[in-house]
Design a protein around this motif. Sequence first.
Motif, PDB file in Angstrom:
ATOM      1  N   ILE A   1       0.841  -1.201   0.000  1.00  0.00           N
ATOM      2  CA  ILE A   1       0.000   0.000   0.000  1.00  0.00           C
ATOM      3  C   ILE A   1       0.875   1.250   0.000  1.00  0.00           C
ATOM      4  CG2 ILE A   1      -1.647   1.342   1.376  1.00  0.00           C
ATOM      5  CD1 ILE A   1      -2.883  -1.382   2.205  1.00  0.00           C
ATOM      6  N   GLU A   2       1.912   1.242   0.798  1.00  0.00           N
ATOM      7  CA  GLU A   2       2.834   2.375   0.844  1.00  0.00           C
ATOM      8  C   GLU A   2       3.494   2.594  -0.517  1.00  0.00           C
ATOM      9  OE1 GLU A   2       6.906   3.646   3.243  1.00  0.00           O
ATOM     10  OE2 GLU A   2       5.781   1.878   3.848  1.00  0.00           O
ATOM     11  N   MET A   3       3.943   1.519  -1.145  1.00  0.00           N
ATOM     12  CA  MET A   3       4.587   1.627  -2.460  1.00  0.00           C
ATOM     13  C   MET A   3       3.598   2.101  -3.520  1.00  0.00           C
ATOM     14  SD  MET A   3       6.999  -1.765  -2.439  1.00  0.00           S
ATOM     15  CE  MET A   3       7.810  -1.461  -4.010  1.00  0.00           C
ATOM     16  N   ALA A   4       2.346   1.638  -3.433  1.00  0.00           N
ATOM     17  CA  ALA A   4       1.339   2.028  -4.416  1.00  0.00           C
ATOM     18  C   ALA A   4       1.001   3.513  -4.304  1.00  0.00           C
ATOM     19  CB  ALA A   4       0.075   1.178  -4.241  1.00  0.00           C
ATOM     20  N   TRP A   5       1.031   4.076  -3.104  1.00  0.00           N
ATOM     21  CA  TRP A   5       0.753   5.496  -2.908  1.00  0.00           C
ATOM     22  C   TRP A   5       1.885   6.375  -3.416  1.00  0.00           C
ATOM     23  CZ3 TRP A   5      -3.304   8.436  -2.282  1.00  0.00           C
ATOM     24  CH2 TRP A   5      -4.444   7.934  -1.688  1.00  0.00           C
ATOM     25  N   GLU A   6       3.118   5.849  -3.417  1.00  0.00           N
ATOM     26  CA  GLU A   6       4.262   6.639  -3.864  1.00  0.00           C
ATOM     27  C   GLU A   6       4.169   6.864  -5.377  1.00  0.00           C
ATOM     28  OE1 GLU A   6       7.513   4.208  -2.656  1.00  0.00           O
ATOM     29  OE2 GLU A   6       7.340   4.795  -0.562  1.00  0.00           O
ATOM     30  N   ASP A   7       4.358   8.099  -5.799  1.00  0.00           N
ATOM     31  CA  ASP A   7       4.255   8.410  -7.222  1.00  0.00           C
ATOM     32  C   ASP A   7       5.380   7.797  -8.045  1.00  0.00           C
ATOM     33  OD1 ASP A   7       1.944   9.853  -6.895  1.00  0.00           O
ATOM     34  OD2 ASP A   7       2.964  11.777  -6.719  1.00  0.00           O
ATOM     35  N   ARG A   8       6.553   7.722  -7.486  1.00  0.00           N
ATOM     36  CA  ARG A   8       7.708   7.257  -8.255  1.00  0.00           C
ATOM     37  C   ARG A   8       7.844   5.740  -8.309  1.00  0.00           C
ATOM     38  NH1 ARG A   8      12.574  10.808  -8.839  1.00  0.00           N
ATOM     39  NH2 ARG A   8      11.746  12.896  -8.781  1.00  0.00           N
ATOM     40  N   THR A   9       7.099   5.018  -7.527  1.00  0.00           N
ATOM     41  CA  THR A   9       7.211   3.565  -7.517  1.00  0.00           C
ATOM     42  C   THR A   9       6.308   2.977  -8.597  1.00  0.00           C
ATOM     43  OG1 THR A   9       7.597   3.606  -5.142  1.00  0.00           O
ATOM     44  CG2 THR A   9       7.007   1.495  -6.108  1.00  0.00           C
ATOM     45  N   PRO A  10       6.878   2.350  -9.619  1.00  0.00           N
ATOM     46  CA  PRO A  10       6.045   1.768 -10.679  1.00  0.00           C
ATOM     47  C   PRO A  10       5.432   0.442 -10.235  1.00  0.00           C
ATOM     48  CG  PRO A  10       8.355   1.411 -11.164  1.00  0.00           C
ATOM     49  CD  PRO A  10       8.298   2.254  -9.919  1.00  0.00           C
ATOM     50  N   PHE A  11       4.355   0.056 -10.888  1.00  0.00           N
ATOM     51  CA  PHE A  11       3.705  -1.215 -10.586  1.00  0.00           C
ATOM     52  C   PHE A  11       4.656  -2.387 -10.828  1.00  0.00           C
ATOM     53  CE2 PHE A  11      -0.198   1.335 -11.444  1.00  0.00           C
ATOM     54  CZ  PHE A  11      -0.802   1.154 -10.216  1.00  0.00           C
ATOM     55  N   GLU A  12       5.557  -2.224 -11.777  1.00  0.00           N
ATOM     56  CA  GLU A  12       6.507  -3.287 -12.080  1.00  0.00           C
ATOM     57  C   GLU A  12       7.430  -3.571 -10.896  1.00  0.00           C
ATOM     58  OE1 GLU A  12       5.176  -1.569 -15.973  1.00  0.00           O
ATOM     59  OE2 GLU A  12       5.870  -0.716 -14.096  1.00  0.00           O
ATOM     60  N   ALA A  13       7.767  -2.538 -10.124  1.00  0.00           N
ATOM     61  CA  ALA A  13       8.610  -2.730  -8.938  1.00  0.00           C
ATOM     62  C   ALA A  13       7.871  -3.537  -7.877  1.00  0.00           C
ATOM     63  CB  ALA A  13       9.042  -1.381  -8.372  1.00  0.00           C
ATOM     64  N   ILE A  14       6.584  -3.282  -7.727  1.00  0.00           N
ATOM     65  CA  ILE A  14       5.775  -4.043  -6.770  1.00  0.00           C
ATOM     66  C   ILE A  14       5.679  -5.498  -7.228  1.00  0.00           C
ATOM     67  CG2 ILE A  14       3.484  -4.281  -5.733  1.00  0.00           C
ATOM     68  CD1 ILE A  14       3.203  -1.216  -6.028  1.00  0.00           C
ATOM     69  N   GLU A  15       5.502  -5.686  -8.528  1.00  0.00           N
ATOM     70  CA  GLU A  15       5.412  -7.052  -9.052  1.00  0.00           C
ATOM     71  C   GLU A  15       6.734  -7.790  -8.875  1.00  0.00           C
ATOM     72  OE1 GLU A  15       3.874  -9.520 -12.957  1.00  0.00           O
ATOM     73  OE2 GLU A  15       4.068  -7.350 -13.072  1.00  0.00           O
ATOM     74  N   LEU A  16       7.827  -7.115  -9.111  1.00  0.00           N
ATOM     75  CA  LEU A  16       9.140  -7.737  -8.957  1.00  0.00           C
ATOM     76  C   LEU A  16       9.403  -8.121  -7.504  1.00  0.00           C
ATOM     77  CD1 LEU A  16      11.851  -8.435 -10.371  1.00  0.00           C
ATOM     78  CD2 LEU A  16      12.623  -6.177  -9.679  1.00  0.00           C
ATOM     79  N   GLN A  17       9.040  -7.256  -6.580  1.00  0.00           N
ATOM     80  CA  GLN A  17       9.331  -7.500  -5.174  1.00  0.00           C
ATOM     81  C   GLN A  17       8.353  -8.470  -4.514  1.00  0.00           C
ATOM     82  OE1 GLN A  17       9.975  -3.934  -2.964  1.00  0.00           O
ATOM     83  NE2 GLN A  17      10.301  -4.994  -1.041  1.00  0.00           N
ATOM     84  N   PHE A  18       7.065  -8.362  -4.864  1.00  0.00           N
ATOM     85  CA  PHE A  18       6.051  -9.158  -4.167  1.00  0.00           C
ATOM     86  C   PHE A  18       5.327 -10.165  -5.053  1.00  0.00           C
ATOM     87  CE2 PHE A  18       6.490  -5.265  -1.688  1.00  0.00           C
ATOM     88  CZ  PHE A  18       6.682  -5.780  -0.414  1.00  0.00           C
ATOM     89  N   GLY A  19       5.569 -10.129  -6.358  1.00  0.00           N
ATOM     90  CA  GLY A  19       4.916 -11.079  -7.248  1.00  0.00           C
ATOM     91  C   GLY A  19       3.458 -10.762  -7.542  1.00  0.00           C
TER      92      GLY A  19
END
Length: 95
Positions: A17-35
């Motif tokens: 949730i924190e990463m999703a709220w951040e403007d600079r964090t792309p969805f691809e980074a969330i997918e890479l880190q958490f699948g």
Amino acid sequence: MKRDFKDLTDRETDRIIEMAWEDRTPFEAIELQFGLPEKDVIRLMRRELKPNSWRLWRERAHQVSHKHLKKRSDDIGRFKCTLQRQITLNKISKR
């Protein structure tokens, strides 16, 4: 490594949730880190946020063109906090 967002721990859910709220964090980074692909991040946000917060986040995520790496301009680099060197596992180390 695809995961179901229902299998996440509370700590992982909070970080996503924190990463999703951040403007600079792309969805691809969330997918890479958490699948979790973008559609699962959206479902997670809808489930975890209050309705008004969900609407605000969704509008913001649509307006920010750099939430996807392919849409991001080359001028936007990786954000690094000045305190990042001192942070370990999201905890500020003792000084």
